[in-house]
Design a protein around this motif. Structure first.
Motif, short mmCIF file in Angstrom:
data_model
loop_
_atom_site.label_atom_id
_atom_site.label_comp_id
_atom_site.label_asym_id
_atom_site.label_seq_id
_atom_site.Cartn_x
_atom_site.Cartn_y
_atom_site.Cartn_z
N ALA B 5 75.43 27.35 86.02
CA ALA B 5 74.62 27.74 87.17
C ALA B 5 74.97 29.17 87.55
O ALA B 5 76.14 29.51 87.69
CB ALA B 5 74.88 26.79 88.34
N LYS B 9 67.61 29.12 93.17
CA LYS B 9 66.25 29.62 93.05
C LYS B 9 65.83 30.42 94.28
O LYS B 9 65.20 31.47 94.17
CB LYS B 9 65.32 28.41 92.84
N CYS B 31 63.17 37.42 88.35
CA CYS B 31 62.08 36.44 88.35
C CYS B 31 60.75 37.20 88.33
O CYS B 31 60.54 38.13 89.11
CB CYS B 31 62.19 35.59 89.62
N ARG B 36 58.78 33.06 86.48
CA ARG B 36 59.63 32.79 85.30
C ARG B 36 60.95 33.56 85.44
O ARG B 36 60.95 34.73 85.82
CB ARG B 36 58.92 33.21 84.01
N TYR B 37 62.07 32.86 85.13
CA TYR B 37 63.39 33.46 85.32
C TYR B 37 63.94 34.03 84.02
O TYR B 37 63.71 33.48 82.95
CB TYR B 37 64.37 32.41 85.86
N CYS B 98 67.74 31.07 79.73
CA CYS B 98 67.72 30.97 81.19
C CYS B 98 66.61 30.01 81.60
O CYS B 98 65.50 30.08 81.07
CB CYS B 98 67.49 32.35 81.78
N GLU B 100 65.18 27.30 85.09
CA GLU B 100 65.38 26.78 86.45
C GLU B 100 65.20 25.27 86.42
O GLU B 100 64.31 24.75 85.75
CB GLU B 100 64.35 27.44 87.39
N GLY B 103 66.00 23.60 91.49
CA GLY B 103 66.28 24.65 92.47
C GLY B 103 67.49 25.50 92.11
O GLY B 103 67.91 26.35 92.89
N VAL B 104 68.06 25.28 90.91
CA VAL B 104 69.21 26.05 90.45
C VAL B 104 68.81 26.82 89.19
O VAL B 104 68.05 26.30 88.36
CB VAL B 104 70.42 25.13 90.14
N ILE B 105 69.31 28.04 89.05
CA ILE B 105 69.04 28.83 87.84
C ILE B 105 70.23 28.68 86.90
O ILE B 105 71.38 28.86 87.31
CB ILE B 105 68.80 30.31 88.18
N TRP B 106 69.91 28.31 85.66
CA TRP B 106 70.94 28.00 84.67
C TRP B 106 70.87 28.99 83.51
O TRP B 106 69.77 29.37 83.10
CB TRP B 106 70.75 26.58 84.12
#
Lengths: 278, 200
Positions: B5, B9, B31, B36-37, B98, B100, B103-106
């Motif tokens: 993590a 988001k 983003c 898109r992340y 990468c 999401e 609600g977390v960006i990994w």
């Protein structure tokens, strides 16, 4: 000792700013300086006297034996110019990165937005760059760029012409179109004191034709510009300037920086530089 | 390497870029306007400027120094100093996997076939920096991996741990959707005090 590094003149103080004796760093070593009876002195860490030159409003010294005099700027001597001590700014970057940024125009629209440049005027036309062997200096000429506010004295946007000169490894002199006197050049310099390989003190100095602005307006203008540059300089990786190709990608707009790096390599100036072997 | 993590988001809304890191790897996390992340090496190949200081324009990330624009694949597609030039393919920024989820960006630095962590419907509460290395924090809970650590007894919390330095990590905490956010947040601060050895 490394003659290729030590045998140059370095700025260490603005003469008008020397009130009491003080210590500073030059090339990673402690020095002290002061002024007595109107004459400046500099001592190394062992207390030995170092050579001094007082020029362009600044005190210069050398830890080695300079094999030539400190450079001159004949244009700055012409009458009617205002000589501006801008002061100093300490920056956490290689002294060479500070000089290279000064030689760069392509960043104007993005870093000095609406002052020294503005989109969509981003194109950098071809200009001339040369290492002038006879004086051992880097020169870039016929550099042109559209500027919304080229100087404090500019009334609106103009295409400014620039000439850049690197007369010493940590110094650069810029000659640029003078807005109130289009036939003359304004002179803006960047004198950089290498505190360490990754920390420097920058002393900008100017010789301008400007009968309107106050001294503090001219100083503020240049300080604003340099604060914007500092936000870049302290965020470049690595902090040292890579001299060998491969780590960074130059384009035609970067011809001055390419020549500067090549010249540093040629004269063996590696202080603040990152070499592949490092 | 597993998914790690790197942020919530809500901290990286569309059109935003922020700095992040996984241990020694510094990241520019951004983003696109359409959500898109991307996680990239935080360095513009031109002059080494941090891309996390840049700006998002359309579906590109632009460097603040000279405005070079990089498309979503990390390839440079526009150099403002040379508007008519098509930049060579060789000018590109290293990119990392990468995504999401919950609600977390990994991010996975080495790339991975592993599915994204299962969060069991939990929702993000907050991120918290803790002065403890990620392995030490995992050891405190007897966990082998620190991708996610379930603390079922307390609010069904789930901690996603981001290694930062030898002595610090970032904890991204999630909890059951019906959990009282203030209570969970307070519990996290107590947890931090305990882990850092400070009397709470």
């Amino acid at each position: 000792m490394n003659a290729a590094i030590d045998n140059h003149w370095y700025p260490v103080a603005m003469i008008s700013g020397i009130d009491a004796p003080r210590e500073t760093l030059l090339l990673g070593k402690k020095i002290s300086l002061g002024r007595e009876d109107g004459t400046c002195w500099v001592l190394d860490a062992s207390g030995a006297e170092l050579p001094t030159v007082e020029r362009f409003g600044h005190l210069w010294t050398s830890p080695g034996q300079p094999n030539r005099d400190l450079f001159t700027i004949p244009e700055a001597d012409s009458p009617g110019r205002r000589l501006v001590d801008v002061g100093s700014v300490k920056v956490k970057c290689s002294p060479l990165r500070a000089v290279e940024n000064f030689l760069d125009i392509a960043h104007f629209p993005f870093v000095h937005t609406d002052i020294l440049g503005a989109e969509p005027h981003t194109e950098v036309d071809r200009y001339d760059v040369k290492i002038r062997e006879e004086v051992d200096e880097v020169w870039a000429t016929k550099v042109k760029f559209y500027q919304p506010q080229a100087a404090k004295s500019a009334a609106g946007g103009i295409t400014t012409e620039y000439m850049y000169r690197v007369p010493a490894p940590t110094c650069s002199v810029l000659y640029k179109t003078c807005p109130p006197r289009p036939g003359e050049w304004d002179v803006i310099t960047l004198f950089v004191q290498p505190l360490t390989e990754e920390w420097c003190e920058v002393w900008p100095w100017m010789a301008l034709y400007d009968d309107e602005s106050t001294m503090s307006e001219m100083v503020s203008f240049q300080q604003l510009i340099f604060m914007q540059d500092r936000s870049i300089l302290e965020n470049q990786l690595p902090r040292k300037l890579p001299l060998d190709p491969g780590m960074e990608v130059p384009t035609q707009a970067d011809m001055t920086s390419v020549a500067y790096r090549r010249w540093l390599k040629k004269i063996g100036y590696t202080y603040g530089a990152q070499l592949v072997a490092a | 390497m597993d998914w790690v993590a790197v942020g919530l988001k809500e901290d990286v809304p569309p059109g935003m870029v922020i700095p992040s890191r996984i241990s020694d790897t510094e990241l520019a996390l951004w983003c696109t306007p359409s959500g898109r992340y991307h996680a990239w090496s935080d360095r513009c190949p031109h002059r080494g400027m941090r891309l996390s200081h840049g700006f998002v324009r359309g579906d590109t990330l632009a460097c603040i120094y000279h405005g070079w624009q990089y498309n979503e694949a990390g390839s440079c597609e526009y150099i403002p100093a040379h508007p008519k030039l098509t930049p060579p393919d060789t000018i590109c920024v290293p990119t990392y996997a990468c995504a999401e989820a919950g609600g977390v960006i990994w991010v996975s630095l080495a790339g991975t076939d592993m599915p994204l962590p299962v969060l069991g419907g939990r929702v993000p509460i907050r991120s918290l920096q803790i002065s403890l290395s990620a392995p030490d924090l995992a050891a405190h809970f007897g966990a082998h991996s620190f991708t996610t650590i379930a603390v079922v007894s307390d609010h069904e919390a789930l901690l996603a741990v981001q290694p930062c330095t030898d002595r610090t990590c970032m904890v991204h905490a999630l909890a059951a959707p019906d959990a009282d956010r203030k209570v969970v947040s307070r519990w996290l601060e107590d947890l931090r005090a305990t882990l850092e050895g400070v009397p709470s």
